[in-house]
Design a protein around this motif. Structure first.
Motif, PDB file in Angstrom:
ATOM      1  N   ALA A 304       0.632  -1.618  -0.199  1.00  0.00           N
ATOM      2  CA  ALA A 304      -0.484  -0.194   0.122  1.00  0.00           C
ATOM      3  C   ALA A 304       0.898   1.113  -0.111  1.00  0.00           C
ATOM      4  N   ASP A 305       1.813   0.972   0.256  1.00  0.00           N
ATOM      5  CA  ASP A 305       2.674   1.932   0.681  1.00  0.00           C
ATOM      6  C   ASP A 305       4.187   2.724  -0.011  1.00  0.00           C
ATOM      7  N   LYS A 306       3.636   1.589  -1.715  1.00  0.00           N
ATOM      8  CA  LYS A 306       4.469   1.364  -2.095  1.00  0.00           C
ATOM      9  C   LYS A 306       4.421   1.776  -3.803  1.00  0.00           C
ATOM     10  N   THR A 307       5.586   2.170  -4.255  1.00  0.00           N
ATOM     11  CA  THR A 307       5.009   3.318  -6.268  1.00  0.00           C
ATOM     12  C   THR A 307       4.924   1.336  -6.943  1.00  0.00           C
ATOM     13  N   LYS A 308       4.283   1.542  -8.640  1.00  0.00           N
ATOM     14  CA  LYS A 308       4.865   1.007  -9.174  1.00  0.00           C
ATOM     15  C   LYS A 308       6.029   0.783  -9.677  1.00  0.00           C
ATOM     16  N   ALA A 309       6.639   1.758  -8.949  1.00  0.00           N
ATOM     17  CA  ALA A 309       7.997   1.683  -9.373  1.00  0.00           C
ATOM     18  C   ALA A 309       8.926   1.277  -8.649  1.00  0.00           C
ATOM     19  N   GLU A 310       8.704   1.263  -7.183  1.00  0.00           N
ATOM     20  CA  GLU A 310       9.565   0.462  -6.307  1.00  0.00           C
ATOM     21  C   GLU A 310       9.653  -0.770  -6.716  1.00  0.00           C
ATOM     22  N   LEU A 311       7.989  -1.396  -6.145  1.00  0.00           N
ATOM     23  CA  LEU A 311       7.645  -2.736  -6.487  1.00  0.00           C
ATOM     24  C   LEU A 311       8.330  -2.990  -7.412  1.00  0.00           C
ATOM     25  N   GLY A 312       8.492  -2.856  -8.694  1.00  0.00           N
ATOM     26  CA  GLY A 312       9.267  -2.997 -10.356  1.00  0.00           C
ATOM     27  C   GLY A 312      10.394  -3.657  -9.920  1.00  0.00           C
ATOM     28  N   ALA A 313      11.301  -2.596  -9.523  1.00  0.00           N
ATOM     29  CA  ALA A 313      13.047  -2.774  -8.993  1.00  0.00           C
ATOM     30  C   ALA A 313      13.255  -3.286  -8.408  1.00  0.00           C
ATOM     31  N   GLU A 314      12.254  -3.867  -7.141  1.00  0.00           N
ATOM     32  CA  GLU A 314      12.488  -4.365  -5.857  1.00  0.00           C
ATOM     33  C   GLU A 314      12.275  -5.921  -6.584  1.00  0.00           C
ATOM     34  N   ALA A 315      11.069  -6.319  -7.827  1.00  0.00           N
ATOM     35  CA  ALA A 315      11.430  -7.275  -8.498  1.00  0.00           C
ATOM     36  C   ALA A 315      11.714  -7.612  -9.233  1.00  0.00           C
ATOM     37  N   LEU A 316      12.457  -6.748  -9.514  1.00  0.00           N
ATOM     38  CA  LEU A 316      13.703  -7.426 -10.484  1.00  0.00           C
ATOM     39  C   LEU A 316      14.680  -7.875  -9.713  1.00  0.00           C
ATOM     40  N   ARG A 317      14.942  -6.917  -8.690  1.00  0.00           N
ATOM     41  CA  ARG A 317      16.395  -7.294  -7.607  1.00  0.00           C
ATOM     42  C   ARG A 317      16.280  -8.896  -7.230  1.00  0.00           C
ATOM     43  N   ARG A 318      14.524  -9.278  -6.592  1.00  0.00           N
ATOM     44  CA  ARG A 318      14.427 -10.344  -5.576  1.00  0.00           C
ATOM     45  C   ARG A 318      13.869 -11.544  -6.823  1.00  0.00           C
ATOM     46  N   LYS A 319      13.985 -11.271  -8.294  1.00  0.00           N
ATOM     47  CA  LYS A 319      13.385 -12.800  -9.057  1.00  0.00           C
ATOM     48  C   LYS A 319      12.241 -12.618  -8.604  1.00  0.00           C
ATOM     49  N   ILE A 320      10.898 -11.889  -8.534  1.00  0.00           N
ATOM     50  CA  ILE A 320       9.903 -12.302  -8.142  1.00  0.00           C
ATOM     51  C   ILE A 320       8.637 -11.406  -9.541  1.00  0.00           C
ATOM     52  N   VAL A 321       8.360 -12.544 -10.376  1.00  0.00           N
ATOM     53  CA  VAL A 321       7.491 -12.439 -11.605  1.00  0.00           C
ATOM     54  C   VAL A 321       6.281 -10.871 -10.997  1.00  0.00           C
ATOM     55  N   MET A 322       6.863  -9.553 -10.992  1.00  0.00           N
ATOM     56  CA  MET A 322       6.278  -8.429 -11.006  1.00  0.00           C
ATOM     57  C   MET A 322       5.931  -7.570 -12.179  1.00  0.00           C
ATOM     58  N   ALA A 323       5.400  -6.796 -12.030  1.00  0.00           N
ATOM     59  CA  ALA A 323       5.629  -5.534 -13.342  1.00  0.00           C
ATOM     60  C   ALA A 323       4.148  -4.612 -13.020  1.00  0.00           C
ATOM     61  N   PRO A 324       4.983  -3.299 -13.171  1.00  0.00           N
ATOM     62  CA  PRO A 324       3.731  -2.859 -13.558  1.00  0.00           C
ATOM     63  C   PRO A 324       3.165  -2.482 -14.072  1.00  0.00           C
ATOM     64  N   VAL A 325       1.850  -2.125 -13.666  1.00  0.00           N
ATOM     65  CA  VAL A 325       0.158  -1.869 -15.124  1.00  0.00           C
ATOM     66  C   VAL A 325       0.161  -0.304 -15.524  1.00  0.00           C
ATOM     67  N   SER A 326       0.683  -0.328 -16.704  1.00  0.00           N
ATOM     68  CA  SER A 326       1.078   1.391 -16.798  1.00  0.00           C
ATOM     69  C   SER A 326      -0.213   1.521 -18.038  1.00  0.00           C
ATOM     70  N   ARG A 327      -0.592   2.690 -17.138  1.00  0.00           N
ATOM     71  CA  ARG A 327      -1.186   3.756 -18.117  1.00  0.00           C
ATOM     72  C   ARG A 327      -1.190   4.179 -19.522  1.00  0.00           C
ATOM     73  N   ILE A 328      -1.644   4.548 -20.357  1.00  0.00           N
ATOM     74  CA  ILE A 328      -1.337   4.831 -21.124  1.00  0.00           C
ATOM     75  C   ILE A 328      -0.162   6.244 -20.853  1.00  0.00           C
TER      76      ILE A 328
END
Length: 396
Positions: A304-328
């Motif tokens: 809840a307190d994490k942004t899409k960019a922060e979550l995406g960066a952590e997912a890459l670092r930790r090898k978690i299959v997770m990515a931001p859902v981008s708006r146009i």
């Protein structure tokens, strides 16, 4: 030395209305001379100018028109007149490809094209094909997605089907149209023969249903919304601080699941103990609705307190299959797209400014794709293609 482009020297007559518009543009992007032949009032896809009753919708349509008609030329011919028909036949005779989408007032168009002497590919695009029980039906994007089957496979299990956004039937049909036309052109150039192709939008959609056809053929089973049947509680889009992220951390992706639990442990997340209980180690149990709801509540509280960019960066670092859902709006600043200079600026005279359009839909080793010109004004290339005298005759 100028770069040789795949379809340089190829003339294509574009008589499309909707489904084949992007197909013709795909050839133009690779060097073909694509000529829109329009009636005096303009093609049915051409937006209404604001000065003659246009609106904000007309402006939006204008951007869509500009995208689908980049790199094309436009000439005006009144095919209802004898002189216009003569000029039209001369142009068809000079082309290697004609892509047509007959309207309700053009029942004899295909026969007229086939009757023109010479060898060429005539590609006929329609919602349901030129024969069969549906051939005379009026179609639409929603209808074709439903009858083609993709709407049945889209959406959440147990809920209503969904249509894919942004008129996907138009683009799917155009991709199949372009591929089939390219193959037929290759054979025509090799053998000196002609081809008439019949492209059905419904069949194009039906052929693009992921592995649904193969599953039915091999397992006698009809796929439904939710994919293969067991949908893990972690496989969904979840709400974070500034939007959504998509996560996939089922037991089958052990690195993703263990990486997520390790992350929660490092942050001291109080919901971790629940996710380590025995029932979370059972795959069928994790697919049940109560477990999905419970995981959503826990995970959305964690992010809840994490942004899409922060979550995406952590997912890459930790090898978690997770990515931001981008708006146009997010795409213009996406680091990957910015690095590859994906978006292209194109002048829009009607808007008085430049507009960013998506760039090449593929990346080739040679620079053969490019935007040479914006969408044409009505009849912009009359004099260039028809000549001054022929242009006047064609308009009579």
């Amino acid at each position: 030395m100028s770069q040789v482009r795949p379809y340089g020297g190829t003339r294509i007559i574009d008589l499309t209305r909707e489904l084949g518009l992007y197909a013709a543009r795909l050839f133009a992007d690779l060097g073909a001379e694509v000529i829109r032949i329009e009636p005096p009032q303009g093609g049915p896809d051409r937006p209404v100018p604001a000065a003659t009753g246009g609106s904000e919708q007309a402006t939006a349509t204008g951007v869509q028109f500009a995208f689908l008609n980049l790199n094309k030329k436009s000439i005006v011919i009144d095919r209802k007149t004898p002189s216009g028909r003569a000029v039209f036949e001369d142009l068809v005779a000079s082309a290697q490809i004609v892509i047509c989408e007959p309207g309700p007032d053009e029942p004899d168009l295909v026969a007229e094209l086939i009757a023109v002497p010479g060898h060429r590919v005539v590609t006929v695009v329609s919602y349901f094909g030129t024969d069969g029980p549906y051939s005379g039906f009026t179609g639409s994007d929603l209808v074709v997605q439903a009858l083609g089957g993709i709407a049945y496979l889209s959406g959440e299990p147990g809920r209503t089907p969904l249509a894919l956004p942004a008129r996907q039937s138009l683009f799917v049909t155009s991709l199949y149209t372009a591929a089939a036309t390219a193959i037929a052109l290759w054979d025509s150039e090799r053998s000196g023969g002609s081809h008439v192709l019949d492209i059905s939008a419904q069949e194009c959609i039906a052929h693009s249903l992921q592995n649904a056809v193969q599953v039915y053929d091999l397992e006698n089973r009809i796929l439904a919304r939710g994919g293969e049947g067991i949908r893990d509680a972690t496989e969904s889009a979840f709400t974070c601080k500034d939007g959504y992220v998509f996560l996939a951390a089922p037991l089958a992706l052990s690195a993703s699941w263990s990486g997520l639990l390790k992350w929660m442990e490092e942050e001291g997340f109080d919901g971790l103990a629940r996710l380590r209980e025995p029932d979370w180690a059972d795959r069928p149990t994790r697919a049940q609705a109560p477990m999905r709801a419970e995981f959503r509540a826990l995970f959305e509280r964690f992010i809840a307190d994490k942004t899409k960019a922060e979550l995406g960066a952590e997912a890459l670092r930790r090898k978690i299959v997770m990515a931001p859902v981008s708006r146009i709006a997010d795409l213009h600043t996406d680091p990957q797209l910015v690095f590859r200079r994906y978006f292209q600026k194109v002048a829009m005279p009607g808007l008085g400014r430049e507009v960013s359009f998506p760039g090449a839909p593929y990346r080739l080793s040679e620079p053969v794709w490019r935007i040479d010109r914006g969408a044409p004004a009505l009849g912009e290339h009359d004099e260039d293609i028809l000549g001054r005298a022929s242009s006047k005759i064609a308009h009579r």
